[in-house]
Write a protein that holds these residues in place. Structure first.
Motif: not given
Length: 194
Positions: A155-179
């Motif tokens: 697996l290439k690191q660039a593809n490993r980095d495609l997934v956001f991994n967070e424990q806080d729902p608000e932070l996760l939503l923010e990152k997803m909205m800026n993807f």
């Protein structure tokens, strides 16, 4: 972002931390006018998620195959319920109606759905954000396995980095909205062409 597909389990272990995270997630989604697309179930994490979203006045679309409706596990109070003839149609419809994917704790089905949409992103078949709400480190071992895949060069690191991994729902939503990634950018990264 107007809709998020959430993959999660048909079982719930009663974890109050997960319940609180779902409450926070659905509150933020409804505040932002983001509708929920999910598997249509009334039980487990699925049922909890749908009920929390509905209690906040949010729109919820459930997509469920007929055989599960026949077992009476379909939610009766959704904004919209779409019944498909099989699991493949269900997954396609869920993906088509969603602008991003979010993963909560679940079992085999949740993992299968997660890796399918992640593979599609890696191949450039969509450019939708994928986030894992990793409550209590539930998915830590899964991410550790992904790191092994990178170390072993499967697996290439660039593809490993495609997934956001967070424990806080608000932070996760923010990152997803800026993807932002075009399908071509993802594919070319994978092929070492850029």
């Amino acid at each position: 972002m107007k809709s998020i597909c959430v993959y999660c389990g048909a079982n719930f272990n009663g974890d109050p931390v997960l319940k609180a995270a779902i409450e926070k997630l659905t509150a933020r989604m409804s505040e932002r006018g983001i509708s929920l697309v999910y598997g249509g179930g009334s039980v487990g994490v699925m049922g909890l998620l749908a009920d929390e979203m509905l209690s906040r006045g949010g729109a919820v679309t459930g997509i469920i195959p007929q055989f599960l409706m026949d077992k009476e596990v379909g939610h009766k109070g959704l904004t919209e319920m779409i019944v498909t003839s099989n699991m493949h149609e269900r997954k396609k419809k869920m993906a088509d109606l969603s602008e991003a994917f979010l993963i909560l704790p679940g079992g085999f089905g949740t993992l299968e759905e997660f890796f399918e949409v992640l593979t599609w992103l890696q191949l450039g078949l969509h450019n939708k954000a994928i986030g894992v709400l990793n409550i209590g480190g539930y998915y830590d071992n899964l991410f550790a396995q992904m790191d092994v895949m990178v170390e072993q060069r499967y697996l290439k690191q660039a593809n490993r980095d495609l997934v956001f991994n967070e424990q806080d729902p608000e932070l996760l939503l923010e990152k997803m909205m800026n993807f932002s990634a075009t399908p071509d950018e993802v594919w070319f990264k994978d092929r070492n062409l850029t």
